[in-house]
Design a protein around this motif. Structure first.
Motif, PDB file in Angstrom:
ATOM      1  N   ARG A  69       0.729  -1.218  -0.240  1.00 15.67           N
ATOM      2  CA  ARG A  69       0.030  -0.031  -0.017  1.00 15.67           C
ATOM      3  C   ARG A  69       0.618   1.126   0.018  1.00 15.67           C
ATOM      4  O   ARG A  69       0.538   2.192  -0.830  1.00 15.67           O
ATOM      5  CB  ARG A  69      -0.816   0.140   1.213  1.00 15.67           C
ATOM      6  N   SER A  70       1.923   1.292   0.574  1.00 14.82           N
ATOM      7  CA  SER A  70       2.912   2.446   0.758  1.00 14.82           C
ATOM      8  C   SER A  70       3.535   2.574  -0.585  1.00 14.82           C
ATOM      9  O   SER A  70       3.631   3.764  -0.998  1.00 14.82           O
ATOM     10  CB  SER A  70       4.006   2.179   1.952  1.00 14.82           C
ATOM     11  N   GLN A  71       3.905   1.537  -1.146  1.00 14.52           N
ATOM     12  CA  GLN A  71       4.589   1.660  -2.594  1.00 14.52           C
ATOM     13  C   GLN A  71       3.476   2.240  -3.423  1.00 14.52           C
ATOM     14  O   GLN A  71       3.893   3.199  -4.371  1.00 14.52           O
ATOM     15  CB  GLN A  71       4.839   0.384  -3.083  1.00 14.52           C
ATOM     16  N   MET A  72       2.360   1.699  -3.520  1.00 13.62           N
ATOM     17  CA  MET A  72       1.209   2.136  -4.296  1.00 13.62           C
ATOM     18  C   MET A  72       0.990   3.420  -4.098  1.00 13.62           C
ATOM     19  O   MET A  72       1.031   4.474  -5.040  1.00 13.62           O
ATOM     20  CB  MET A  72      -0.195   1.332  -4.098  1.00 13.62           C
ATOM     21  N   GLU A  73       0.793   3.954  -2.724  1.00 16.31           N
ATOM     22  CA  GLU A  73       0.599   5.332  -2.477  1.00 16.31           C
ATOM     23  C   GLU A  73       1.612   6.577  -2.918  1.00 16.31           C
ATOM     24  O   GLU A  73       1.490   7.504  -3.546  1.00 16.31           O
ATOM     25  CB  GLU A  73       0.412   5.561  -0.983  1.00 16.31           C
ATOM     26  N   GLY A  74       3.091   5.641  -2.900  1.00 15.08           N
ATOM     27  CA  GLY A  74       4.165   6.545  -3.315  1.00 15.08           C
ATOM     28  C   GLY A  74       4.249   6.764  -4.976  1.00 15.08           C
ATOM     29  O   GLY A  74       4.423   7.764  -5.584  1.00 15.08           O
ATOM     30  N   ARG A  75       3.764   5.487  -5.709  1.00 10.11           N
ATOM     31  CA  ARG A  75       3.471   5.910  -7.215  1.00 10.11           C
ATOM     32  C   ARG A  75       2.439   6.754  -7.384  1.00 10.11           C
ATOM     33  O   ARG A  75       2.530   7.548  -8.223  1.00 10.11           O
ATOM     34  CB  ARG A  75       3.251   4.527  -7.691  1.00 10.11           C
ATOM     35  N   ILE A  76       1.315   6.550  -6.773  1.00 11.34           N
ATOM     36  CA  ILE A  76       0.305   7.630  -7.010  1.00 11.34           C
ATOM     37  C   ILE A  76       0.639   8.899  -6.665  1.00 11.34           C
ATOM     38  O   ILE A  76       0.221   9.907  -7.579  1.00 11.34           O
ATOM     39  CB  ILE A  76      -1.121   7.282  -6.232  1.00 11.34           C
ATOM     40  N   ALA A  77       1.282   9.361  -5.588  1.00 13.43           N
ATOM     41  CA  ALA A  77       1.926  10.658  -5.441  1.00 13.43           C
ATOM     42  C   ALA A  77       2.858  11.038  -6.457  1.00 13.43           C
ATOM     43  O   ALA A  77       2.634  12.141  -6.770  1.00 13.43           O
ATOM     44  CB  ALA A  77       2.474  10.679  -3.906  1.00 13.43           C
ATOM     45  N   ALA A  78       3.750  10.123  -6.906  1.00 15.47           N
ATOM     46  CA  ALA A  78       4.714  10.535  -8.015  1.00 15.47           C
ATOM     47  C   ALA A  78       3.905  10.950  -9.304  1.00 15.47           C
ATOM     48  O   ALA A  78       4.120  11.882  -9.900  1.00 15.47           O
ATOM     49  CB  ALA A  78       5.495   9.398  -8.264  1.00 15.47           C
ATOM     50  N   GLN A  79       2.681  10.198  -9.609  1.00 15.06           N
ATOM     51  CA  GLN A  79       2.134  10.256 -10.681  1.00 15.06           C
ATOM     52  C   GLN A  79       1.070  11.517 -10.556  1.00 15.06           C
ATOM     53  O   GLN A  79       1.068  12.426 -11.474  1.00 15.06           O
ATOM     54  CB  GLN A  79       1.283   9.025 -11.044  1.00 15.06           C
ATOM     55  N   MET A  80       0.694  11.978  -9.642  1.00 17.32           N
ATOM     56  CA  MET A  80       0.057  13.322  -9.230  1.00 17.32           C
ATOM     57  C   MET A  80       0.843  14.319  -9.413  1.00 17.32           C
ATOM     58  O   MET A  80       0.768  15.536 -10.049  1.00 17.32           O
ATOM     59  CB  MET A  80      -0.723  13.160  -7.842  1.00 17.32           C
ATOM     60  N   SER A 125       1.654  14.829 -13.117  1.00 17.81           N
ATOM     61  CA  SER A 125       0.364  15.261 -13.736  1.00 17.81           C
ATOM     62  C   SER A 125       0.136  16.823 -13.356  1.00 17.81           C
ATOM     63  O   SER A 125      -0.065  17.489 -14.197  1.00 17.81           O
ATOM     64  CB  SER A 125      -0.874  14.440 -13.046  1.00 17.81           C
ATOM     65  N   ASN A 126       0.609  17.190 -12.025  1.00 20.44           N
ATOM     66  CA  ASN A 126       0.460  18.686 -11.768  1.00 20.44           C
ATOM     67  C   ASN A 126       1.745  19.630 -12.639  1.00 20.44           C
ATOM     68  O   ASN A 126       1.161  20.551 -13.021  1.00 20.44           O
ATOM     69  CB  ASN A 126       0.671  18.696 -10.312  1.00 20.44           C
ATOM     70  N   SER A 127       3.049  18.748 -12.587  1.00 26.55           N
ATOM     71  CA  SER A 127       3.834  19.529 -13.555  1.00 26.55           C
ATOM     72  C   SER A 127       3.298  19.611 -15.031  1.00 26.55           C
ATOM     73  O   SER A 127       3.764  20.670 -15.534  1.00 26.55           O
ATOM     74  CB  SER A 127       5.227  18.877 -13.342  1.00 26.55           C
ATOM     75  N   LEU A 128       2.787  18.680 -15.675  1.00 26.91           N
ATOM     76  CA  LEU A 128       2.214  18.606 -16.764  1.00 26.91           C
ATOM     77  C   LEU A 128       1.273  19.715 -16.990  1.00 26.91           C
ATOM     78  O   LEU A 128       0.912  20.567 -17.946  1.00 26.91           O
ATOM     79  CB  LEU A 128       1.754  17.354 -17.334  1.00 26.91           C
ATOM     80  N   MET A 129       0.416  19.819 -16.039  1.00 25.31           N
ATOM     81  CA  MET A 129      -0.522  20.717 -15.988  1.00 25.31           C
ATOM     82  C   MET A 129      -0.243  22.394 -16.163  1.00 25.31           C
ATOM     83  O   MET A 129      -0.656  23.233 -16.657  1.00 25.31           O
ATOM     84  CB  MET A 129      -1.777  20.488 -14.860  1.00 25.31           C
ATOM     85  N   GLU A 130       0.955  22.407 -15.092  1.00 23.93           N
ATOM     86  CA  GLU A 130       1.417  23.568 -15.060  1.00 23.93           C
ATOM     87  C   GLU A 130       2.118  24.026 -16.398  1.00 23.93           C
ATOM     88  O   GLU A 130       1.996  25.169 -16.692  1.00 23.93           O
ATOM     89  CB  GLU A 130       2.666  23.627 -13.889  1.00 23.93           C
ATOM     90  N   ALA A 131       2.767  23.106 -17.077  1.00 21.36           N
ATOM     91  CA  ALA A 131       3.419  23.265 -18.311  1.00 21.36           C
ATOM     92  C   ALA A 131       2.450  23.841 -19.288  1.00 21.36           C
ATOM     93  O   ALA A 131       2.689  24.601 -20.356  1.00 21.36           O
ATOM     94  CB  ALA A 131       4.298  22.075 -18.605  1.00 21.36           C
ATOM     95  N   MET A 132       1.404  23.107 -19.329  1.00 20.89           N
ATOM     96  CA  MET A 132       0.003  23.230 -20.362  1.00 20.89           C
ATOM     97  C   MET A 132      -0.308  24.764 -20.358  1.00 20.89           C
ATOM     98  O   MET A 132      -0.475  25.407 -21.081  1.00 20.89           O
ATOM     99  CB  MET A 132      -0.822  22.224 -20.400  1.00 20.89           C
TER     100      MET A 132
END
Length: 138
Positions: free
Chosen positions: A68-79, A82-89
């Motif tokens: 679960r911790s690994q999955m949450e880490g991956r989700i946080a990294a993906q978020m 995603s936020n970086s891409l949104m800022e770039a867009m």
């Protein structure tokens, strides 16, 4: 059997009964102790199995927590990506909007200059036509 009875004859029947009673108590006492030991061993085995089951459950829970911790880490990294891409867009869209405003201003300026040039060309055409008309009449 008679020999055994003759051995205890001098002591009387009470002694013989006491010895028989002691032998019977010894026999049943030994069986009771063996059964008691077996029960204790079964309880110990059950306790060991219970502890093993508890340890397995703890290990399984720890594994699920790690996953679960690994999955949450991956989700946080993906978020974060995603936020970086949104800022770039967003930055790109602002840049496009600014570029469009500049192009619009250049177009308006170019249209104004074109209208000015068209007016000059019309004026020149009028003059040339006037000159040709004068020469044609002379």
């Amino acid at each position: 059997m008679t020999e055994v009875l003759e051995l205890f004859a001098p002591y009387g029947p009470g002694w013989l009964g006491g010895v028989l009673l002691a032998l019977i108590l010894f026999y049943f006492g030994r069986q009771f102790l063996e059964e008691f030991k077996k029960q204790n061993e079964r309880k110990a085995d059950l306790d060991v199995k219970r502890e093993e089951r508890k340890q397995a459950e703890v290990a399984e829970r720890a594994q699920r927590d790690r996953e679960r911790s690994q999955m949450e880490g991956r989700i946080a990294a993906q978020m974060e990506r995603s936020n970086s891409l949104m800022e770039a867009m967003k930055t790109l869209m602002e840049s496009v909007a600014t570029s469009n405003e500049v192009l619009h201003a250049d177009l308006a300026n170019s249209q104004a200059r074109s209208q000015g040039m068209a007016a000059k060309v019309d004026h020149i055409c009028d003059r040339v036509d006037l000159l040709y008309d004068k020469e044609a009449n002379n």
